[in-house]
Design a protein around this motif. Structure first.
Motif, PDB file in Angstrom:
ATOM      1  N   UNK A 141      92.518  28.198  10.862  1.00 28.98           N
ATOM      2  CA  UNK A 141      93.286  29.429  11.070  1.00 28.98           C
ATOM      3  C   UNK A 141      92.491  30.504  11.812  1.00 28.98           C
ATOM      4  N   UNK A 142      91.278  30.192  12.238  1.00 31.41           N
ATOM      5  CA  UNK A 142      90.537  31.133  13.081  1.00 31.41           C
ATOM      6  C   UNK A 142      91.318  31.348  14.373  1.00 31.41           C
ATOM      7  N   UNK A 143      91.291  32.563  14.921  1.00 31.77           N
ATOM      8  CA  UNK A 143      92.044  32.821  16.171  1.00 31.77           C
ATOM      9  C   UNK A 143      91.729  31.852  17.303  1.00 31.77           C
ATOM     10  N   UNK A 144      90.510  31.317  17.336  1.00 32.70           N
ATOM     11  CA  UNK A 144      90.163  30.336  18.356  1.00 32.70           C
ATOM     12  C   UNK A 144      90.191  28.899  17.815  1.00 32.70           C
ATOM     13  N   UNK A 145      90.658  28.734  16.604  1.00 35.94           N
ATOM     14  CA  UNK A 145      90.676  27.415  15.981  1.00 35.94           C
ATOM     15  C   UNK A 145      91.957  26.646  16.263  1.00 35.94           C
ATOM     16  N   UNK A 146      91.922  25.344  15.987  1.00 37.84           N
ATOM     17  CA  UNK A 146      93.068  24.448  16.139  1.00 37.84           C
ATOM     18  C   UNK A 146      93.606  24.406  17.568  1.00 37.84           C
ATOM     19  N   UNK A 147      92.746  24.689  18.541  1.00 35.32           N
ATOM     20  CA  UNK A 147      93.135  24.589  19.944  1.00 35.32           C
ATOM     21  C   UNK A 147      92.785  23.195  20.465  1.00 35.32           C
ATOM     22  N   UNK A 148      93.732  22.541  21.115  1.00 36.99           N
ATOM     23  CA  UNK A 148      93.484  21.225  21.706  1.00 36.99           C
ATOM     24  C   UNK A 148      92.900  21.402  23.100  1.00 36.99           C
ATOM     25  N   UNK A 149      91.801  20.713  23.370  1.00 41.17           N
ATOM     26  CA  UNK A 149      91.263  20.731  24.723  1.00 41.17           C
ATOM     27  C   UNK A 149      92.296  20.149  25.694  1.00 41.17           C
ATOM     28  N   UNK A 150      92.559  20.907  26.760  1.00 41.03           N
ATOM     29  CA  UNK A 150      93.512  20.452  27.756  1.00 41.03           C
ATOM     30  C   UNK A 150      94.952  20.808  27.450  1.00 41.03           C
ATOM     31  N   UNK A 151      95.197  21.553  26.372  1.00 43.44           N
ATOM     32  CA  UNK A 151      96.566  21.926  26.000  1.00 43.44           C
ATOM     33  C   UNK A 151      96.709  23.428  26.174  1.00 43.44           C
ATOM     34  N   UNK A 152      97.355  23.822  27.269  1.00 44.86           N
ATOM     35  CA  UNK A 152      97.510  25.230  27.589  1.00 44.86           C
ATOM     36  C   UNK A 152      98.967  25.627  27.427  1.00 44.86           C
ATOM     37  N   UNK A 153      99.249  26.515  26.485  1.00 42.50           N
ATOM     38  CA  UNK A 153     100.608  26.937  26.221  1.00 42.50           C
ATOM     39  C   UNK A 153     101.099  27.898  27.292  1.00 42.50           C
ATOM     40  N   UNK A 154     102.374  27.788  27.645  1.00 44.18           N
ATOM     41  CA  UNK A 154     102.976  28.705  28.619  1.00 44.18           C
ATOM     42  C   UNK A 154     103.176  30.097  28.040  1.00 44.18           C
ATOM     43  N   UNK A 155     103.002  30.216  26.718  1.00 46.61           N
ATOM     44  CA  UNK A 155     103.193  31.525  26.100  1.00 46.61           C
ATOM     45  C   UNK A 155     102.046  32.480  26.403  1.00 46.61           C
ATOM     46  N   UNK A 156     100.915  31.932  26.862  1.00 47.94           N
ATOM     47  CA  UNK A 156      99.774  32.781  27.187  1.00 47.94           C
ATOM     48  C   UNK A 156      99.935  33.447  28.551  1.00 47.94           C
ATOM     49  N   UNK A 157      99.080  34.407  28.828  1.00 51.83           N
ATOM     50  CA  UNK A 157      99.085  35.067  30.133  1.00 51.83           C
ATOM     51  C   UNK A 157      97.814  34.694  30.882  1.00 51.83           C
ATOM     52  N   UNK A 158      97.726  35.094  32.127  1.00 51.82           N
ATOM     53  CA  UNK A 158      96.544  34.765  32.918  1.00 51.82           C
ATOM     54  C   UNK A 158      95.296  35.445  32.375  1.00 51.82           C
ATOM     55  N   UNK A 159      95.459  36.589  31.701  1.00 52.29           N
ATOM     56  CA  UNK A 159      94.306  37.293  31.137  1.00 52.29           C
ATOM     57  C   UNK A 159      94.096  36.963  29.665  1.00 52.29           C
ATOM     58  N   UNK A 160      95.108  36.447  28.994  1.00 52.56           N
ATOM     59  CA  UNK A 160      94.996  36.088  27.572  1.00 52.56           C
ATOM     60  C   UNK A 160      95.719  34.763  27.342  1.00 52.56           C
ATOM     61  N   UNK A 161      95.186  33.686  27.891  1.00 48.90           N
ATOM     62  CA  UNK A 161      95.886  32.401  27.781  1.00 48.90           C
ATOM     63  C   UNK A 161      95.853  31.837  26.368  1.00 48.90           C
ATOM     64  N   UNK A 162      96.792  30.999  26.086  1.00 53.38           N
ATOM     65  CA  UNK A 162      96.854  30.322  24.796  1.00 53.38           C
ATOM     66  C   UNK A 162      96.375  28.889  24.989  1.00 53.38           C
ATOM     67  N   UNK A 163      95.321  28.499  24.265  1.00 54.70           N
ATOM     68  CA  UNK A 163      94.781  27.162  24.403  1.00 54.70           C
ATOM     69  C   UNK A 163      93.498  27.157  25.204  1.00 54.70           C
ATOM     70  N   UNK A 164      92.932  25.968  25.386  1.00 54.65           N
ATOM     71  CA  UNK A 164      91.676  25.834  26.116  1.00 54.65           C
ATOM     72  C   UNK A 164      91.824  24.776  27.201  1.00 54.65           C
ATOM     73  N   UNK A 165      90.952  24.870  28.195  1.00 54.06           N
ATOM     74  CA  UNK A 165      90.991  23.917  29.292  1.00 54.06           C
ATOM     75  C   UNK A 165      90.536  22.537  28.833  1.00 54.06           C
ATOM     76  N   UNK A 166      90.794  21.536  29.663  1.00 57.91           N
ATOM     77  CA  UNK A 166      90.387  20.172  29.365  1.00 57.91           C
ATOM     78  C   UNK A 166      88.877  19.999  29.376  1.00 57.91           C
ATOM     79  N   UNK A 167      88.422  18.827  28.965  1.00 52.82           N
ATOM     80  CA  UNK A 167      86.983  18.643  28.761  1.00 52.82           C
ATOM     81  C   UNK A 167      86.423  17.444  29.522  1.00 52.82           C
ATOM     82  N   UNK A 168      87.042  17.069  30.614  1.00 52.65           N
ATOM     83  CA  UNK A 168      86.512  15.994  31.446  1.00 52.65           C
ATOM     84  C   UNK A 168      85.720  16.635  32.580  1.00 52.65           C
ATOM     85  N   UNK A 169      84.470  16.933  32.270  1.00 51.70           N
ATOM     86  CA  UNK A 169      83.596  17.640  33.201  1.00 51.70           C
ATOM     87  C   UNK A 169      82.161  17.396  32.776  1.00 51.70           C
TER      88      UNK A 169
END
Length: 276
Positions: A23-51
């Protein structure tokens, strides 16, 4: 090594081993799963991890140090599909003597075959329409069956009772319905397929009349990574045998297409970010 979701390691759910619901604000985020509900300055989710390098939120609670004796490929599997396979099996309560049917023999389903055997299942019936996947399931110790033959195979294996546990690892209505139909009364249907339909393929009355136990949800991979480390270190089970292709990261797009279209016997691809 990292699971596919972030977690703080401190909240109520993390302490319970349900790290996927941190339940941490940055917790339970799936790598590579970016929600459309976020904005360009406050996106929801995190980028993928193939790097080659990846920024990991809540790194202290998310990451686990790779111990000596665990390979990079084993670490990749621990962070996602191996943990998910064992989670599905454990939700099903698979134990000694059970007859288990695995619906879907992609990478997670194939690992669920091994996980079911490791948990003591006496019979594992693997159901898939792709011949190369059925072949691999047979190599892993399952009775491999095409979809039209599944009902007859389960009936023959159980004196027509049905499977004790059905593991659904596809995420489609057809797969969930097949799992329900192949299950005996008072059996357990464990589903880790990501379902987006509005309704179940069986009614509450049908579930009641079957004394069904249905379990579903996202794998708490961070919890399972640590739980499965001793098993991986033991080297008794050929988990990495599901890997059929190893390619440089720069060929990632072609690898995704190969996997999607099931070309060249592709089952599981590992992308190497450091390969030339």
């Amino acid at each position: 090594m990292s699971p596919f979701t972030t977690s703080c390691g401190q909240c109520f759910y993390c302490q319970k081993g349900i790290t996927c619901r941190c339940i941490h604000p940055q917790g339970a985020c799936c790598f590579g799963w970016r929600s459309q509900s976020g904005s360009s300055t406050d996106p929801s989710g995190v980028h993928g991890s193939q790097a080659q390098y990846v920024r990991v939120p809540l790194a202290d609670g998310t990451l686990l140090k790779v111990p000596d004796g665990v390979t990079d490929e084993e670490s990749i599997l621990l962070g996602d599909i191996l943990s998910t396979a064992f989670f599905c099996v454990d939700q099903g309560g698979v134990s000694a003597g059970d007859t288990v049917v695995v619906i879907g023999c992609g990478p997670v389903g194939l690992l669920a075959v091994l996980a079911s055997r490791q948990r003591g299942a006496s019979q594992v019936v693997a159901v898939d329409s792709v011949p190369s996947r059925r072949k691999k399931a047979a190599e892993f110790g399952a009775v491999s069956i095409d979809i039209p033959d599944a009902a007859a195979a389960i009936a023959a294996a159980t004196d027509s009772r049905g499977a004790d546990v059905a593991l659904e690892l596809v995420g489609s209505v057809a797969a969930l319905k097949l799992g329900f139909n192949l299950l005996r009364p008072a059996g357990v249907l464990s589903s880790i397929g990501v379902h987006t339909e509005a309704q179940f393929p069986f009614s509450p009355v049908q579930a009641y009349d079957k004394n069904l136990t249905y379990k579903s949800g996202r794998c708490p991979a961070r919890h399972y990574m640590e739980k499965l480390l001793p098993l991986v270190l033991n080297k008794e089970w050929p988990f990495t045998d599901i890997i059929t292709h190893r390619v440089p990261l720069r060929q990632g797009a072609e690898a995704y297409q190969m996997f999607d279209k099931k070309l060249y016997g592709c089952i599981k691809v590992v992308l190497d970010p450091w390969a030339g």
